[in-house]
Design an enzyme around this catalytic site. Structure first.
Site, PDB file in Angstrom:
ATOM      1  N   GLY A 263      -0.606  -6.813   4.596  1.00  0.00           N
ATOM      2  CA  GLY A 263      -1.053  -8.315   4.171  1.00  0.00           C
ATOM      3  C   GLY A 263      -2.064  -8.938   4.926  1.00  0.00           C
ATOM      4  O   GLY A 263      -2.777  -8.332   5.634  1.00  0.00           O
TER       5      GLY A 263
ATOM      6  N   ASP B 129       3.490 -22.039   4.467  1.00  0.00           N
ATOM      7  CA  ASP B 129       2.653 -21.208   3.747  1.00  0.00           C
ATOM      8  C   ASP B 129       3.579 -20.871   2.423  1.00  0.00           C
ATOM      9  O   ASP B 129       3.787 -19.633   2.059  1.00  0.00           O
ATOM     10  CB  ASP B 129       2.191 -19.954   4.577  1.00  0.00           C
ATOM     11  CG  ASP B 129       1.123 -19.113   3.689  1.00  0.00           C
ATOM     12  OD1 ASP B 129       0.832 -19.793   2.611  1.00  0.00           O
ATOM     13  OD2 ASP B 129       1.048 -17.937   4.109  1.00  0.00           O
TER      14      ASP B 129
HETATM   15  P1  ADP Z   1       1.478 -11.451   5.642  1.00  0.00           P
HETATM   16  O1  ADP Z   1       1.405 -12.663   6.662  1.00  0.00           O
HETATM   17  O2  ADP Z   1       0.517 -10.401   6.046  1.00  0.00           O
HETATM   18  O3  ADP Z   1       1.241 -12.037   4.428  1.00  0.00           O
HETATM   19  P2  ADP Z   1       4.256 -11.029   5.355  1.00  0.00           P
HETATM   20  O4  ADP Z   1       5.085 -11.309   6.061  1.00  0.00           O
HETATM   21  O5  ADP Z   1       4.118 -11.906   4.023  1.00  0.00           O
HETATM   22  O6  ADP Z   1       2.732 -10.910   5.945  1.00  0.00           O
HETATM   23  O7  ADP Z   1       4.431  -9.462   4.691  1.00  0.00           O
HETATM   24  C1  ADP Z   1       3.595  -8.883   3.845  1.00  0.00           C
HETATM   25  C2  ADP Z   1       4.413  -8.285   2.807  1.00  0.00           C
HETATM   26  O8  ADP Z   1       5.253  -7.258   3.424  1.00  0.00           O
HETATM   27  C3  ADP Z   1       5.140  -9.169   2.191  1.00  0.00           C
HETATM   28  O9  ADP Z   1       4.719  -9.383   0.878  1.00  0.00           O
HETATM   29  C4  ADP Z   1       6.383  -8.062   1.362  1.00  0.00           C
HETATM   30  O10 ADP Z   1       5.955  -7.308   0.430  1.00  0.00           O
HETATM   31  C5  ADP Z   1       6.483  -7.011   2.696  1.00  0.00           C
HETATM   32  N1  ADP Z   1       7.585  -7.615   3.746  1.00  0.00           N
HETATM   33  C6  ADP Z   1       7.366  -8.103   4.943  1.00  0.00           C
HETATM   34  N2  ADP Z   1       8.534  -8.550   5.435  1.00  0.00           N
HETATM   35  C7  ADP Z   1       9.482  -7.828   4.785  1.00  0.00           C
HETATM   36  C8  ADP Z   1      10.790  -7.397   4.849  1.00  0.00           C
HETATM   37  N3  ADP Z   1      11.630  -7.914   6.053  1.00  0.00           N
HETATM   38  N4  ADP Z   1      11.568  -6.703   4.078  1.00  0.00           N
HETATM   39  C9  ADP Z   1      10.720  -6.236   3.169  1.00  0.00           C
HETATM   40  N5  ADP Z   1       9.552  -6.355   2.872  1.00  0.00           N
HETATM   41  C10 ADP Z   1       8.893  -6.972   3.797  1.00  0.00           C
END
Ligand code: ADP
Ligand code: MG
Length: 647
Positions: free
Chosen positions: A295, A436
């Site tokens: 991400g 967000d």
């Molecule tokens: P960023 O701040 O980079 O957007 P996120 O926390 O949104 O980070 O995580 C990016 C991606 O990782 C999410 O869109 C999801 O697909 C995956 N992801 C994050 N946390 C989890 C989780 N606990 N379980 C499964 N997938 C996750």
């Protein structure tokens, strides 16, 4: 050990006696030398028998003191070794041939020395090979000579040999030598050589010059060698070679950069790798599998859970590694800076600390959500900028984002309800605003909306919390609107529902109203329980203040107007006085004329001079009197106003 032959040749010869008999310094005849007797008889000496026909018979005697000298023994030993090695160098034969030529293997010392020599030579060859590997094709080489065992005078790098090599090198770079012999072209661009005119464009000269320049390019550019020929490089070839060399260097740098950038983009610098490795080593994680997502802020991995403090972890875990690139910090700081939980814990210059706080923030925010039973990942562990939490998804695949799923209308409205419920709970039970929230940070899994990515979530007391909340509401309404969900409220209405704060204004003025509200938050923080009441109160305050401000402005404008009028009156009065004065003078003149005329026959009593003045005054002041009275009225009014104000 010295042989008898050399012992008979001491370094310090005793003084010869006048008779030709060698004597020692004390004048006595020396002991034990062959000079004692001219007989060709075998003489016995402590170092062995000396044959009668050996050349040593002519050797001079040696003093006992000299014979016992350690220096002498050492000196003789060195001379002996030198002679021996010299013989080996002169006839470079292998051990076998030496032995066979001598056919005498009785001399242990000789054998040992030869073996030692052979061993040393092999060792030196090994050092030589290592030197070659170490230096490679580098133009600047490091010599390993000092590590070699054989003395340089017989070793492979003897001075002579080096000289040869130097000569050879000179031959290789012969174009350089030739270039030196070329005529120096002055600034005019040509020189006369006999009958020949040599210009700076001479092909030979410029070719050699180019060749020399090319051979002197910095290390790292593989130029090859001049190969012992008169190398010429035309300008075209020289330029092409230089260009290609530069491209090569740039490409190498690019590859290097890419590798480094890749590691930062994947957030797996060595330190992070070590952190994750430790988690696996401590059995917290069984294994770390592939990347689930990379991400904007973090890289998320799937991992197999192990055991933490005797508590088994979920089988599927998500490992979120926060990115450490500096560019992201500026935007993150805004969310952390004003959060009282992180106050005094960040310093601007401590970037790694800021990232850790960010990760920590997400960990704590997730815990709040879980406590309030909002569907969200279960935070397990935080280690610096690495956050381990439960995995939302199955078969190592993360659940799809709300953005990515196709939902039936029933599921869509269910999803909307769940999101709103989560927002309300977050605000009131967790005291958090996501900040967000959008279809990108909500996962759809097992018929539920899971809220993720809470790094930036803030408390409602954050100076911009309501602004963030309104933004979240706008995102959510926009998304469900785009999916065709009917009967959706406006973002402001959702904002009111979530926060319980009613904003008495249209949707368009929501940002302004929120901003105004946020500026008055201190009062709200100071302890009134009902947010809406507080808001109403604040709203009235704002309105009142605004009204007062407006009233004041009106009054000031009026006063400004009055001041203008006064000035006008004064001006008019001045003009009036002048006018009256002129009129009076005219009247006087006229009266003077009249009296003169009366003197010629009319009664001067009917027209007293003062009356004339008064009349004129009254006539001209008909208007002026009014103005004066009005201005006086105004002035007295103003004075009253001022005194009222001051009171
Ligand atoms: P960023 O701040 O980079 O957007 P996120 O926390 O949104 O980070 O995580 C990016 C991606 O990782 C999410 O869109 C999801 O697909 C995956 N992801 C994050 N946390 C989890 C989780 N606990 N379980 C499964 N997938 C996750
Ligand atoms: Mg995200």
């Amino acid at each position: 050990m010295a042989s008898s032959a050399e012992v008979a040749q001491p370094t310090t010869d005793p003084l010869p006696t006048p008779s030709g008999v060698p004597q020692n310094s004390a004048g006595t005849v020396a002991w034990g030398g062959a000079g004692m007797s001219q007989d060709p008889v075998a003489v016995s000496s402590p170092w062995g028998n000396v044959s009668a026909d050996s050349p040593q018979v002519m050797t001079s005697p040696t003093s006992f003191r000299d014979l016992m000298s350690e220096d002498l023994a050492k000196d003789l030993d060195e001379k002996e070794n030198e002679a021996f090695y010299q013989s080996l160098v002169e006839q470079p034969a292998d051990l076998g041939s030496i032995l066979s030529s001598q056919n005498d293997t009785s001399d242990d010392l000789l054998l040992a020395q030869m073996l030692q020599y052979e061993f040393d030579r092999e060792y030196d060859q090994l050092v030589q090979r290592q030197e070659k590997i170490y230096n490679g094709n580098s133009k600047v080489s490091v010599s390993f000579n000092k590590f070699k065992l054989c003395p340089t005078w017989y070793g492979p790098d003897s001075d002579d040999e080096l000289k040869d090599i130097d000569d050879e090198h000179r031959a290789i770079d012969s174009f350089e030598e030739r270039e030196r012999m070329d005529p120096v072209i002055p600034s005019c661009g040509y020189v006369k050589q006999g009958s020949k005119l040599v210009t700076k464009h001479d092909l030979d000269i410029s070719g050699r010059k180019n060749a020399e320049r090319f051979m002197n390019l910095p290390p790292g550019i593989n130029t090859g060698d001049g190969g012992g020929f008169d190398m010429h490089l035309s300008n075209k070839v020289y330029n092409k070679l230089c260009r290609s060399a530069m491209t090569d260097i740039r490409r190498k740098q690019r590859v290097h950069d890419k590798v480094e950038k890749a590691t930062t983009e994947m957030a797996l610098d060595p330190k992070t790798r070590l952190l994750i490795f430790k988690l696996v080593n401590n059995a917290v994680l069984d294994s770390v599998n592939g990347i689930v997502s990379s991400g904007k802020e973090a890289v998320v991995f799937h991992a197999q859970g192990g055991v933490l403090e005797d508590r088994p972890l979920p089988e599927d875990c998500a490992v979120k590694v926060f990115k450490t690139t500096l560019t992201d910090f500026k935007t993150r700081e805004r969310y952390i800076k004003d959060d009282y939980r992180f106050k005094d814990r960040i310093s601007k210059n401590n970037a790694p600390k800021l990232i850790q706080l960010w990760a920590e923030k997400e960990y704590h925010n997730l815990r709040r959500l879980r406590r309030a039973e909002i569907p969200a990942p279960d935070p397990i562990l935080i280690k610096q900028h690495v956050l381990v939490m439960s995995f939302i998804g199955a078969d190592h695949q993360a659940a799809p984002k709300l953005k990515e799923v196709r939902l039936s209308s029933a599921d869509l409205s269910l999803a909307y309800e769940q999101v709103v419920e989560a927002m309300v709970k977050m605000f009131h039970a967790c005291h958090l605003v996501h900040a967000d929230l959008s279809e990108y940070n909500i996962l759809w899994y097992e018929g539920k909306c899971w809220i993720i990515d809470l790094g930036q979530a803030v408390e409602p007391t954050h100076p911009h919390a309501l602004h963030f909340l309104h933004r979240d509401c706008t995102n959510i309404i926009k998304f469900f609107e785009s999916k065709g969900l009917p009967k959706l409220p406006s973002p402001l209405q959702l904002f009111e529902k979530v926060s319980g704060i009613s904003l008495p204004g249209p949707e368009e003025s929501a940002p302004r109203m929120i901003e105004e509200y946020e500026t008055h938050q201190e009062l709200w923080r100071e302890g009134v329980n009902s947010l809406s009441d507080q808001f109403e109160f604040l709203w009235q305050e704002i309105q009142l203040e605004e009204k007062q401000r407006k009233g004041m402005r009106l009054r000031e404008e009026e006063e400004e107007e009055d001041d203008g009028e006064e000035e006008l009156v004064e001006m008019m009065m001045k003009q009036d006085d002048k006018h009256r004065e002129e009129e009076a003078h005219k009247e006087l003149d006229r009266l003077g004329d009249l009296s003169a005329a009366e003197n010629h026959g009319k009664d001067a009593k009917n027209s007293p001079p003062s009356q004339g003045l008064n009349i004129s005054g009254a006539a001209s002041s008909g208007q002026g009197g009014k103005v004066l009275s009005r201005s006086c009225e105004k002035q007295s009014k103003k004075r009253k106003n001022k005194s009222k104000k001051s009171k």
